[in-house]
Design a protein around this motif. Structure first.
Motif, PDB file in Angstrom:
ATOM      1  N   LEU A 116      26.434  46.342  60.112  1.00  0.00           N
ATOM      2  CA  LEU A 116      27.375  47.103  60.938  1.00  0.00           C
ATOM      3  C   LEU A 116      26.766  48.449  61.314  1.00  0.00           C
ATOM      4  CD1 LEU A 116      30.106  47.422  62.265  1.00  0.00           C
ATOM      5  CD2 LEU A 116      31.045  48.161  60.060  1.00  0.00           C
ATOM      6  N   ILE A 173      36.137  47.192  61.270  1.00  0.00           N
ATOM      7  CA  ILE A 173      36.217  45.991  62.112  1.00  0.00           C
ATOM      8  C   ILE A 173      37.658  45.747  62.558  1.00  0.00           C
ATOM      9  CG2 ILE A 173      35.974  43.473  62.101  1.00  0.00           C
ATOM     10  CD1 ILE A 173      33.486  43.898  60.309  1.00  0.00           C
ATOM     11  N   GLU A 208      39.149  45.536  66.362  1.00  0.00           N
ATOM     12  CA  GLU A 208      39.887  44.359  66.821  1.00  0.00           C
ATOM     13  C   GLU A 208      41.301  44.706  67.284  1.00  0.00           C
ATOM     14  OE1 GLU A 208      37.709  40.898  64.119  1.00  0.00           O
ATOM     15  OE2 GLU A 208      39.552  41.828  63.400  1.00  0.00           O
ATOM     16  N   ILE A 236      30.893  43.008  67.473  1.00  0.00           N
ATOM     17  CA  ILE A 236      31.494  42.581  66.207  1.00  0.00           C
ATOM     18  C   ILE A 236      31.304  41.084  65.981  1.00  0.00           C
ATOM     19  CG2 ILE A 236      33.709  42.208  65.051  1.00  0.00           C
ATOM     20  CD1 ILE A 236      32.629  45.025  64.760  1.00  0.00           C
ATOM     21  N   VAL A 239      32.381  39.159  57.383  1.00  0.00           N
ATOM     22  CA  VAL A 239      33.479  40.100  57.162  1.00  0.00           C
ATOM     23  C   VAL A 239      34.026  40.017  55.744  1.00  0.00           C
ATOM     24  CG1 VAL A 239      35.782  40.781  57.899  1.00  0.00           C
ATOM     25  CG2 VAL A 239      34.092  40.078  59.593  1.00  0.00           C
TER      26      VAL A 239
END
Length: 209
Positions: free
Chosen positions: A71, A99, A103, A132, A139
């Motif tokens: 990331l 993240i 989103e 992403i 994740v």
């Protein structure tokens, strides 16, 4: 490229560790989210790293999990986001939290981070939305455990003055002295060490979404 380092944790301070590996001592810059998972000095640790070379400096950045490191690599590709700002972002938010912010287009959470204004936050949301997807499958591997190879417990090191050390750490991250002092005062309690104070202060300033 130095992508991973395994060795003995010699020293640790908020934002940096010294790791001895094969007789060499590596100074590694880390986000606070990694610092919180460090074991006691003398323990063996593993960090996922990214090496940055510039005309005036060479820096090694380390992360508790590969997701954090990957990331970070995506963040520094965003226009206007350098390594230090990327570390600051990952100090205020866990990888999974960041993240989710992207989103859900949560610009309010991003502008609470030091060094992130509205324009930078908007740019992050726009540029990171497509990137992403490159982290698909990682994740769930966000840094939620210790980086010790032997599953050592989190350090219980007690600073001479935990409040002052915690305030200094927040100021180094980019918060104003008054903001740092207020945040530490708000969460401080008897017997708390600097690590606990920093963790709670960051959570109070940047609530999880």
């Amino acid at each position: 490229m130095i992508g991973r380092i395994r060795g003995t944790l010699v020293e640790k301070t908020p934002g940096q560790v010294l790791v001895e590996c094969a007789g060499l001592g590596y100074e590694v810059d880390i986000p606070y989210t990694t610092f919180f998972h460090l074991p006691d000095a003398g323990s063996e640790i593993v960090l996922h790293t990214h090496f940055v070379v510039r005309e005036d400096a060479q820096s090694l950045f380390g992360f508790a999990a590969r997701l954090d490191r990957d990331l970070f690599r995506l963040l520094i590709k965003v226009n206007g986001v350098g390594p230090r700002l990327a570390v600051g972002i990952l100090s205020g938010l866990e990888a999974g939290q960041f993240i989710r912010c992207v989103e859900s287009k949560d610009i309010n959470a991003l502008v609470k981070l030091p060094g992130i204004g509205k324009k930078t936050a908007e740019r992050l949301l726009i540029e990171m939305t497509d990137r992403i997807s490159q982290l698909e499958g990682q994740v769930e591997l966000a840094a939620t455990g210790p980086v010790s190879a032997a599953d050592q417990p989190e350090s219980r090191r007690v600073a001479a003055d935990p409040k002052e050390e915690a305030e200094a750490a927040l100021i180094a991250l980019g918060y104003k002295p008054q903001e740092a002092a207020k945040a530490i005062s708000r969460v401080s309690g008897p017997g708390m060490n600097s690590e606990g104070l920093i963790r709670l202060a960051l959570k109070s300033m940047i609530p999880a979404g």
